[in-house]
Scaffold this active site. Structure first.
Site, PDB file in Angstrom:
ATOM      1  N   ARG A 271       0.856  -1.186   0.000  1.00 39.65           N
ATOM      2  CA  ARG A 271       0.000   0.000   0.000  1.00 39.65           C
ATOM      3  C   ARG A 271       0.891   1.235   0.000  1.00 39.65           C
ATOM      4  O   ARG A 271       1.911   1.283   0.711  1.00 39.65           O
ATOM      5  CB  ARG A 271      -0.907   0.020   1.234  1.00 39.65           C
ATOM      6  CG  ARG A 271      -2.065  -0.971   1.189  1.00 39.65           C
ATOM      7  CD  ARG A 271      -3.103  -0.607   0.123  1.00 39.65           C
ATOM      8  NE  ARG A 271      -4.243  -1.518   0.069  1.00 39.65           N
ATOM      9  CZ  ARG A 271      -4.350  -2.550  -0.763  1.00 39.65           C
ATOM     10  NH1 ARG A 271      -3.378  -2.830  -1.632  1.00 39.65           N
ATOM     11  NH2 ARG A 271      -5.441  -3.299  -0.749  1.00 39.65           N
ATOM     12  N   GLU A 300      -2.761   7.683  -4.159  1.00 43.61           N
ATOM     13  CA  GLU A 300      -3.213   7.030  -5.381  1.00 43.61           C
ATOM     14  C   GLU A 300      -4.566   7.572  -5.851  1.00 43.61           C
ATOM     15  O   GLU A 300      -5.461   7.711  -5.014  1.00 43.61           O
ATOM     16  CB  GLU A 300      -3.341   5.532  -5.055  1.00 43.61           C
ATOM     17  CG  GLU A 300      -3.080   4.648  -6.212  1.00 43.61           C
ATOM     18  CD  GLU A 300      -2.914   3.209  -5.759  1.00 43.61           C
ATOM     19  OE1 GLU A 300      -1.965   2.925  -5.002  1.00 43.61           O
ATOM     20  OE2 GLU A 300      -3.734   2.376  -6.149  1.00 43.61           O
ATOM     21  N   HIS A 318      -0.658   0.201  -9.927  1.00 45.33           N
ATOM     22  CA  HIS A 318      -1.311  -0.760  -9.010  1.00 45.33           C
ATOM     23  C   HIS A 318      -1.825  -1.990  -9.786  1.00 45.33           C
ATOM     24  O   HIS A 318      -3.025  -2.279  -9.778  1.00 45.33           O
ATOM     25  CB  HIS A 318      -2.467  -0.080  -8.245  1.00 45.33           C
ATOM     26  CG  HIS A 318      -2.810  -0.791  -6.955  1.00 45.33           C
ATOM     27  ND1 HIS A 318      -3.338  -0.138  -5.857  1.00 45.33           N
ATOM     28  CD2 HIS A 318      -2.724  -2.103  -6.608  1.00 45.33           C
ATOM     29  CE1 HIS A 318      -3.561  -1.016  -4.890  1.00 45.33           C
ATOM     30  NE2 HIS A 318      -3.192  -2.216  -5.317  1.00 45.33           N
TER      31      HIS A 318
HETATM   32  C1  DGY Z   1      -5.438  -6.154  -3.005  1.00 43.35           C
HETATM   33  O1  DGY Z   1      -6.225  -7.055  -3.309  1.00 43.35           O
HETATM   34  O2  DGY Z   1      -5.363  -5.736  -1.847  1.00 43.35           O
HETATM   35  C2  DGY Z   1      -4.530  -5.638  -4.054  1.00 43.35           C
HETATM   36  O3  DGY Z   1      -3.920  -4.449  -3.724  1.00 43.35           O
HETATM   37  C3  DGY Z   1      -5.203  -5.542  -5.398  1.00 43.35           C
HETATM   38  O4  DGY Z   1      -4.166  -5.627  -6.331  1.00 43.35           O
END
Ligand code: DGY
Length: 376
Positions: A271, A300, A318
């Site tokens: 993240r 983001e 992402h």
């Molecule tokens: C998630 O599922 O948490 C991912 O970041 C998606 O790619």
């Protein structure tokens, strides 16, 4: 406010399920249709406002599948409860965008999609690692600009990882998969930080180290270190795989960047706010041999000023989990979570998730993160 356009699948279904983005594949729709759901899918690619989501949920709704780009906070769960929503599933394994406590207080089960992102995300972290270390994006641009006039001993020198040290912060499913790929593929030593030891990972690398020794090669080693700082100091490449919450916000900030080797590689597929992105810009500006590979961003989809100008940062939007199999699997798991809860079925107790990905699925919800709290 313009109402978003909606695609409706199985219009005669008795249970109304709202999905905030089109999802890949069709198995997930088969699952919801078999559970007698009328599925209303909001069309479009932009991030939806809470008003648009609220208007679509309307006065009566049974279940919702939402996205990690949406903030499912206490007000949104109050809105869902008022509409009679009995289950929410995130279309993601991470759920830092969801106020699980608020959902639990309103007795709304919250689903997520673990198990299908592990290898995809780990492979992508490996891809970013080598894109950053071997300067693939810079070199690609150089070619396209017609600047290659002949082989040179000094052109695009990068980092060799063979036999060096890989560090991970967070040794859960994805972190451990990345660590194994790097250790096995490149005979690296592993250092990691996690609140809990990953004994399976440690045993795996010990066995691999023994195999290398049997081949007359130096053993690969695995050490769980006492602090994040210790890992940062040791690692030639560091990859983040920890959960994001208040305790890990800006886990990698200016003082910690300063602890890292000047030519280290930093990878983030977890993240964005784990890294103080403004501090990373300053660090990369001052240390051109330091490189970063980023799949996720602090604000983001925006980038902090200066990030896009840095040649030593490789960035992608992402997409770490963006394989067809994974994204279709995520859709199946989210649909199974919703369908099972709406049918009053029990929750999977840590069993294999693969049976949920195709054909007739088990009569279980694959993954409900507040199952214990709700006594499910
Ligand atoms: C998630 O599922 O948490 C991912 O970041 C998606 O790619």
């Amino acid at each position: 406010m313009n109402s978003p356009s909606i695609e409706i699948v199985n219009p005669t279904g008795s249970r109304r399920v709202v999905v905030t983005k089109p999802l890949p594949g069709c198995h997930w729709l088969d699952v919801l249709t078999a559970a007698d759901c009328r599925v209303e899918i909001i069309q479009g690619t932009g991030i939806l406002s809470r008003e648009a989501i609220t208007a679509t949920v309307g006065p009566r709704c049974d279940g919702v599948i939402g996205q990690l780009t949406e903030s499912w906070d206490a007000d949104m769960f109050a809105m869902l409860a008022t509409a009679g929503v009995r289950v929410y599933s995130n279309y993601a394994v991470g759920y830092n965008n969801v106020d699980v406590e608020a959902a639990t207080a309103l007795a709304i089960p919250v689903g997520n999609t673990p198990g299908v992102l592990t290898e995809a995300t780990a492979e992508h972290a490996v891809a970013l690692t080598f894109a950053a270390s071997r300067r693939i994006v810079e070199a690609d641009r150089f070619m396209r600009e017609g600047r290659f006039i002949g082989w040179l001993p000094t052109l695009f020198l990068g980092q060799l990882f063979h036999g060096k040290t890989v560090g991970i912060i967070g040794a859960g499913r994805i972190g451990a998969a990345y660590a194994k790929m790097m250790v096995e593929g490149h005979k690296m030593d592993l250092v990691y930080y996690d609140l809990r030891p990953n004994l399976e990972l440690e045993a795996y690398i010990a066995a691999y180290g023994a195999f290398l020794t049997s081949q007359g090669l130096p053993a690969a080693t695995c050490r769980r270190l006492g602090t994040v700082d210790d890992v940062l100091r040791d690692a030639d490449v560091l990859s983040l795989h920890t959960l994001f919450d208040a305790s890990t916000h800006h886990l990698i900030h200016a003082p910690r960047l300063a602890l890292m080797k000047p030519d280290a590689i930093l990878i983030n597929t977890a993240r964005g706010p784990l890294i103080d992105e403004a501090a990373l810009v300053v660090h990369c500006q001052a240390n051109l041999d330091f490189r970063a590979g980023l799949d996720v961003f602090e604000d983001e989809p925006a980038m902090k000023p200066g990030l896009a100008d840095l040649p030593n940062v490789v960035m992608v939007p992402h997409i770490a989990s963006a394989t067809k199999w994974t994204r279709e699997g995520m859709a199946s798991l989210a649909a199974c979570n919703v369908a099972a809860i709406l049918q009053g079925l029990p929750v999977n107790q840590g069993g294999d998730i693969r049976p949920f990905l195709s054909g007739k699925v088990p009569a279980l919800a694959p993954s409900i993160v507040n199952a214990t709290e709700l006594g499910l």
